[in-house]
Motif scaffolding. Sequence first.
Motif, PDB file in Angstrom:
ATOM      1  N   PRO A 123       1.963 -11.930  -2.939  1.00  0.00           N
ATOM      2  CA  PRO A 123       1.905 -12.341  -4.341  1.00  0.00           C
ATOM      3  C   PRO A 123       2.611 -11.316  -5.220  1.00  0.00           C
ATOM      4  CG  PRO A 123      -0.280 -12.341  -3.320  1.00  0.00           C
ATOM      5  CD  PRO A 123       0.654 -11.668  -2.372  1.00  0.00           C
ATOM      6  N   ALA A 124       3.059 -11.766  -6.363  1.00  0.00           N
ATOM      7  CA  ALA A 124       3.661 -10.852  -7.327  1.00  0.00           C
ATOM      8  C   ALA A 124       2.677  -9.741  -7.646  1.00  0.00           C
ATOM      9  CB  ALA A 124       4.031 -11.615  -8.594  1.00  0.00           C
ATOM     10  N   GLY A 125       3.151  -8.549  -7.746  1.00  0.00           N
ATOM     11  CA  GLY A 125       2.282  -7.449  -8.124  1.00  0.00           C
ATOM     12  C   GLY A 125       1.760  -6.663  -6.942  1.00  0.00           C
ATOM     13  N   TRP A 126       1.960  -7.154  -5.731  1.00  0.00           N
ATOM     14  CA  TRP A 126       1.527  -6.349  -4.591  1.00  0.00           C
ATOM     15  C   TRP A 126       2.404  -5.121  -4.476  1.00  0.00           C
ATOM     16  CZ3 TRP A 126      -0.948  -8.620   0.322  1.00  0.00           C
ATOM     17  CH2 TRP A 126      -2.017  -9.432  -0.047  1.00  0.00           C
ATOM     18  N   LEU A 127       1.821  -4.090  -3.909  1.00  0.00           N
ATOM     19  CA  LEU A 127       2.540  -2.828  -3.853  1.00  0.00           C
ATOM     20  C   LEU A 127       3.486  -2.791  -2.669  1.00  0.00           C
ATOM     21  CD1 LEU A 127      -0.007  -2.254  -5.628  1.00  0.00           C
ATOM     22  CD2 LEU A 127       0.209   0.109  -4.861  1.00  0.00           C
ATOM     23  N   SER A 128       4.591  -2.128  -2.883  1.00  0.00           N
ATOM     24  CA  SER A 128       5.494  -1.840  -1.778  1.00  0.00           C
ATOM     25  C   SER A 128       4.874  -0.732  -0.934  1.00  0.00           C
ATOM     26  CB  SER A 128       6.845  -1.366  -2.320  1.00  0.00           C
ATOM     27  OG  SER A 128       6.684  -0.079  -2.898  1.00  0.00           O
ATOM     28  N   ARG A 129       5.443  -0.550   0.261  1.00  0.00           N
ATOM     29  CA  ARG A 129       4.937   0.495   1.144  1.00  0.00           C
ATOM     30  C   ARG A 129       5.003   1.877   0.472  1.00  0.00           C
ATOM     31  NH1 ARG A 129       6.362  -0.013   7.415  1.00  0.00           N
ATOM     32  NH2 ARG A 129       5.743  -2.114   6.781  1.00  0.00           N
ATOM     33  N   GLU A 130       6.063   2.097  -0.292  1.00  0.00           N
ATOM     34  CA  GLU A 130       6.216   3.404  -0.939  1.00  0.00           C
ATOM     35  C   GLU A 130       5.180   3.578  -2.055  1.00  0.00           C
ATOM     36  OE1 GLU A 130       8.698   1.249  -0.388  1.00  0.00           O
ATOM     37  OE2 GLU A 130       9.458   2.327   1.373  1.00  0.00           O
ATOM     38  N   GLU A 131       4.984   2.506  -2.815  1.00  0.00           N
ATOM     39  CA  GLU A 131       4.026   2.614  -3.917  1.00  0.00           C
ATOM     40  C   GLU A 131       2.613   2.842  -3.389  1.00  0.00           C
ATOM     41  OE1 GLU A 131       5.923  -0.231  -7.383  1.00  0.00           O
ATOM     42  OE2 GLU A 131       5.213  -1.153  -5.530  1.00  0.00           O
ATOM     43  N   ILE A 132       2.283   2.151  -2.284  1.00  0.00           N
ATOM     44  CA  ILE A 132       0.959   2.341  -1.711  1.00  0.00           C
ATOM     45  C   ILE A 132       0.802   3.772  -1.210  1.00  0.00           C
ATOM     46  CG2 ILE A 132      -0.300   1.818   0.412  1.00  0.00           C
ATOM     47  CD1 ILE A 132      -1.097  -0.002  -1.749  1.00  0.00           C
ATOM     48  N   ALA A 133       1.830   4.279  -0.586  1.00  0.00           N
ATOM     49  CA  ALA A 133       1.752   5.651  -0.088  1.00  0.00           C
ATOM     50  C   ALA A 133       1.517   6.622  -1.244  1.00  0.00           C
ATOM     51  CB  ALA A 133       3.031   6.012   0.663  1.00  0.00           C
ATOM     52  N   ALA A 134       2.165   6.371  -2.363  1.00  0.00           N
ATOM     53  CA  ALA A 134       1.988   7.246  -3.525  1.00  0.00           C
ATOM     54  C   ALA A 134       0.570   7.126  -4.079  1.00  0.00           C
ATOM     55  CB  ALA A 134       3.009   6.885  -4.609  1.00  0.00           C
ATOM     56  N   ALA A 135       0.083   5.890  -4.206  1.00  0.00           N
ATOM     57  CA  ALA A 135      -1.261   5.690  -4.740  1.00  0.00           C
ATOM     58  C   ALA A 135      -2.304   6.332  -3.830  1.00  0.00           C
ATOM     59  CB  ALA A 135      -1.553   4.195  -4.892  1.00  0.00           C
ATOM     60  N   ARG A 136      -2.110   6.148  -2.522  1.00  0.00           N
ATOM     61  CA  ARG A 136      -3.047   6.721  -1.559  1.00  0.00           C
ATOM     62  C   ARG A 136      -3.167   8.227  -1.658  1.00  0.00           C
ATOM     63  NH1 ARG A 136      -1.721   4.044   4.294  1.00  0.00           N
ATOM     64  NH2 ARG A 136      -3.630   2.796   4.437  1.00  0.00           N
ATOM     65  N   ALA A 137      -2.123   8.865  -2.116  1.00  0.00           N
ATOM     66  CA  ALA A 137      -2.167  10.318  -2.224  1.00  0.00           C
ATOM     67  C   ALA A 137      -2.809  10.760  -3.531  1.00  0.00           C
ATOM     68  CB  ALA A 137      -0.752  10.880  -2.124  1.00  0.00           C
ATOM     69  N   GLN A 138      -3.142   9.829  -4.395  1.00  0.00           N
ATOM     70  CA  GLN A 138      -3.582  10.240  -5.723  1.00  0.00           C
ATOM     71  C   GLN A 138      -4.817   9.537  -6.255  1.00  0.00           C
ATOM     72  OE1 GLN A 138       0.329   9.430  -7.441  1.00  0.00           O
ATOM     73  NE2 GLN A 138       0.520  11.620  -7.853  1.00  0.00           N
TER      74      GLN A 138
END
Lengths: 192, 192, 192, 192
Positions: free
Chosen positions: B22-37
């Motif tokens: 769906p629109a708005g799901w995170l890309s692999r890179e965005e998820i990796a960034a969020a997971r670190a923060q």
Amino acid sequence: MTDTADFPPDDFDDSYRHETPPAGWLSREEIAAARAQLPIVYVDAVPVRVDDSGDVVAVGLLLRVTPEGQMTRALVSGRVMYHERIRDALLRHIEKDLGPVALPQIPASPQPFTVAEYFPTPGITPYHDPRQHAVSLAYVVPVTGDCQPQQHALDLAWLTPEQACEDTVQVEMHGGQGALLRQAMAHVGRLA
Amino acid sequence: MTDTADFPPDDFDDSYRHETPPAGWLSREEIAAARAQLPIVYVDAVPVRVDDSGDVVAVGLLLRVTPEGQMTRALVSGRVMYHERIRDALLRHIEKDLGPVALPQIPASPQPFTVAEYFPTPGITPYHDPRQHAVSLAYVVPVTGDCQPQQHALDLAWLTPEQACEDTVQVEMHGGQGALLRQAMAHVGRLA
Amino acid sequence: MTDTADFPPDDFDDSYRHETPPAGWLSREEIAAARAQLPIVYVDAVPVRVDDSGDVVAVGLLLRVTPEGQMTRALVSGRVMYHERIRDALLRHIEKDLGPVALPQIPASPQPFTVAEYFPTPGITPYHDPRQHAVSLAYVVPVTGDCQPQQHALDLAWLTPEQACEDTVQVEMHGGQGALLRQAMAHVGRLA
Amino acid sequence: MTDTADFPPDDFDDSYRHETPPAGWLSREEIAAARAQLPIVYVDAVPVRVDDSGDVVAVGLLLRVTPEGQMTRALVSGRVMYHERIRDALLRHIEKDLGPVALPQIPASPQPFTVAEYFPTPGITPYHDPRQHAVSLAYVVPVTGDCQPQQHALDLAWLTPEQACEDTVQVEMHGGQGALLRQAMAHVGRLA
């Protein structure tokens, strides 16, 4: 609190009328004496219908008429017997009030959502039972089968959580069961 | 914690492989960034079989093999998506891991039996996930249907509560899920 | 939901103004991105005064004025940081809102009385937060020390459980916090 | 289960020795009769020390010697009296066993972490009491004051959660209180 197993109200050992009481069951006089001196263990069950996600869509309330002709709504409620597990008492009272094919999902955990302390003196807790001091473990119990009112109940009405919290319904519940029902709705995230 | 939706472990948005995101799901890179923060919201489900009185008679554990060839046992576990209710996430992850006809009884109440805080640093809590800080709401979920291991699981084994608490089983569970399983058994009154 | 750490509302990392942010904290832009794509972990605390028997005698509500000049009442509420335990987040937010000598009794158990799911879309759950999808673990927290409103709060008002459930109070609470407060009162047996 | 109020074990109404019993209290014979025919309402309290974040750092266990000379460890446990609230029974039993300045933090909510069903017949539940069928509501209770063993207890030992779960401690607990203690530690996230 109306003991749903206990109508007329002076008949405490509810199965007494239907079968030979097991050895060790109390006589009416002995129960009356114990009731005046010890807190009695009870269970209260809030029967609900849930959807596939477990969300409560309806609450089942028993409709009865008191000897004085007053309409009342009640939860499933009754005493825990000597040497009976809580979960077996829940199952027994639900089948007694909703029929043998109600198919209740008895909770896996014995942790109740609250403990309702019915006092013979009004005002000490939100719960009141003129006959006794009852300590009642309260559970929300989804039922998936066909439910039919048994014994002295006229009807089993299914209400939405919002309807169940309305004043018109609350005033027909007694002994604090209206408050207990709203606590159950709060517990499942459906307090209106 | 092994995200059961998340194998191989760098594939965070689990449904990504199966359907158009769906629109708005995170890309692999965005998820990796969020997971670190940010702490990430999870659910853990302990699938159980119960008898008519609600007593737990068996616990379902997923059997997997790690890329290193190690056998592991795991609970059903996975991320809660943006704009997804907890109860819908529970249903989705159970169906994903146990199949579409597992017929889980999702709890009516959102109150979890515990909250497992998986930290990227070991030793702060009993739970550990090297990939992220996950805050996981844990539930015991009875399943009544036919359960089949899905995706990367080799098997779904049904153990008694006593077996599930044994050391030989506990050592095959990782990230603190063995402790979480024993907490679940404590909650249902079946801690061995 | 008014993030009590979060006033004005675009300032997500609340401690940012007061001290040098630790490495790894998110910038305002990064938080805004995450908020649009992931559920955010929160805690809600209902501060209460209790008597010697643990019975709740008063509930503390924060009084604030919105930028539009509207008076609002709020619970203690805020985000859980990366690598922060739930119990430490509870302590931090209570001290931030009620002052350093509030002396809260943080619960020994991580089991919340409910989980409030604040959705950016109204109507999916009783809770709503236009800024984000927040999953908030809710606790009743007795405080025994001297409480002083901090930061942007005008006042901290202590109400009886009955007053806190009144319509006049409920309408001054937003995002479903009125419902959450009544759920808390249900949990402690004081739902009016 | 050792009723901490109940030593020697045939003395059921514990306060009987210390003061004039209120009207309506049961005689020894009446209690014996009730015990053989009704489940009796109990409370179990696990006294703990917590840190500022509410994390359990120590568990208090009472050390006693049985008439046979066996060392035993026990939780605070006792009967709920007629017309006594659960929270008042908890306070009374804690003060009776730990002294008048133990300063217990009685839980605001009546929801117990579990219900221990002590059966006179072993093996039906994990709990056993040869004298009676007791239904015991179990709570974790932080104490902040000075605790001194009272009455027949030799000592009050403070153990870490890890020590309390060790086999050497568990074997000194009776009637299933060892299991109940581990359930309490599971509930607070400290099951070793």
